[in-house]
Design a protein around this motif. Structure first.
Motif, PDB file in Angstrom:
ATOM      1  N   THR A   1      83.160  29.278  61.523  1.00 44.33           N
ATOM      2  CA  THR A   1      82.695  29.966  60.322  1.00 44.33           C
ATOM      3  C   THR A   1      83.467  31.261  60.090  1.00 44.33           C
TER       4      THR A   1
ATOM      5  N   ASP B   1      86.293  25.112  51.583  1.00 41.24           N
ATOM      6  CA  ASP B   1      84.976  24.656  52.034  1.00 41.24           C
ATOM      7  C   ASP B   1      84.185  23.881  50.995  1.00 41.24           C
TER       8      ASP B   1
ATOM      9  N   VAL C   1      81.107  25.272  57.767  1.00 41.39           N
ATOM     10  CA  VAL C   1      79.977  25.124  56.843  1.00 41.39           C
ATOM     11  C   VAL C   1      80.349  24.357  55.580  1.00 41.39           C
TER      12      VAL C   1
ATOM     13  N   ASP D   1      83.051  31.946  51.307  1.00 51.39           N
ATOM     14  CA  ASP D   1      82.706  31.226  52.530  1.00 51.39           C
ATOM     15  C   ASP D   1      83.929  30.659  53.249  1.00 51.39           C
TER      16      ASP D   1
END
Length: 266
Positions: free
Chosen positions: A250, A216, A235, A20
Motif C-alpha cells: 500500500t 489501482d 488495495v 491511492d
C-alpha cells in the motif's frame, strides 16, 4: 520473476497514478519514500510521468513538487510536459457535450465538467460533495461552463448513477468508467490513459515495452494492458489486480519504493 527482472532493465519511463497510488485519497497522506523515488529515478536518468483521471488543475501541489517530466491528465485527453508544452489535446466535440447534457438531464443526473485548467459542477449537493470534495475541495458551480471552454471529460453524478446506461447515439462516441459509487468518468470512446501515454512515447521515440505503470483503479485498465510492466497497489480494484504484472504494498507501507527495489530498478 526472472522474466520480469529482465524486462525491468529496459524501462526508460515510469507513469504513476495519483490517488491511492502516490498518496492516499481520503487522507492526503504521501510517504517520504515517494520523494526519494522520484529523486532516485531522476539520478538514474529514468523519466517520470503522472497518469491521472484528474485534469492538470486537480494535480495537487505536492505532486507537482515531485517534478515529473510529463502529465497525462483527464484520462489521456490532455497531455503536457514539465514545461507546459502541449503534447496532446483532445477535447470532446461540442455536439457530443450538448448531447450528453440532454441525456443527463433526462435521467436526472447532475454533472461535472473538466476543462484543461478547471473543474466545475452543475450544482453543489451532498452527493457531489461526498464524491468530489475529497479530491478537489468545493467546486465552483458553473452549469454553462461548456459554452466558453473546451471540455476534456465529464462526470455523471447522482444517487442512482449505477443504473445509468448510455443511449445508443452516445455509446458510439463516449464510454463511462466508474470511479465512485455515485459517479462515472465520461470519456471519448477511444480515450484512456493508455492513449495519452502512447502520445508521450511517440514524442520520445520509445516503445510500450519501455514503460512501467503504477495504478489501482479501473481507469488504469487500458494502460495496464498497453505494454511494458504494470504494478498494482495492494488495495487495487480486482480487475486491476488480475492484469497486473506485479502487485506491491500500500501507499502507507511504501509500496512504490518496495516494488522498484524488488524489480532492481532502484
Amino acid at each position: 520473476m526472472e522474466n520480469l527482472l529482465s524486462s525491468a532493465q529496459d524501462i526508460k519511463i515510469i507513469f504513476f497514478d495519483i490517488d491511492d497510488t502516490l498518496r492516499v485519497k481520503d487522507t492526503g497522506y504521501m510517504p517520504e519514500s515517494v520523494h526519494r523515488v522520484f529523486e532516485a529515478l531522476r539520478q538514474k536518468g529514468i523519466l517520470t510521468g503522472i497518469a491521472t483521471g484528474r485534469n492538470y488543475y486537480g494535480v495537487i501541489p505536492e505532486i507537482k513538487a515531485l517534478k515529473p517530466d510529463f502529465f497525462v491528465t483527464a484520462n489521456g485527453a490532455y497531455v503536457i510536459d514539465k514545461d507546459h508544452e502541449v503534447i496532446y489535446n483532445n477535447p470532446l466535440p461540442k455536439q457530443t457535450v450538448e448531447s450528453l447534457l440532454a441525456w443527463l438531464s433526462s435521467v436526472d443526473s447532475d454533472y461535472i465538467f473538466y476543462g484543461s485548467d478547471n473543474v466545475v459542477a452543475s450544482k453543489w449537493s451532498e452527493v457531489i460533495q461526498a464524491a468530489m470534495a475529497p479530491v478537489y475541495g468545493k467546486l465552483d458551480v458553473i452549469p454553462d461552463y461548456h459554452q466558453t471552454h473546451d471540455i476534456y471529460q465529464m462526470l455523471s453524478i447522482s444517487d442512482h448513477d449505477d443504473t445509468l446506461v448510455l443511449p445508443d447515439d452516445l455509446a458510439d462516441k463516449v464510454r463511462m468508467v466508474r470511479w465512485h459509487p455515485n459517479s462515472c468518468d465520461i470519456v471519448a470512446l477511444n480515450g484512456s490513459k493508455a492513449d495519452g501515454v502512447s502520445r508521450v512515447l511517440a514524442s520520445l521515440g520509445l516503445s510500450p515495452e519501455q514503460v512501467m505503470n503504477f495504478g489501482d483503479e479501473l481507469n488504469d485498465l487500458e494502460l495496464f494492458k498497453f505494454g511494458g510492466i504494470s504494478v498494482a497497489m495492494k488495495v487495487s480494484h480486482p480487475d486491476i489486480l488480475a492484469v497486473a504484472d506485479y502487485v506491491t504494498d500500500t501507499v502507507e507501507n511504501d509500496g512504490i519504493e518496495k516494488a522498484l527495489k524488488t524489480l532492481a530498478i532502484l
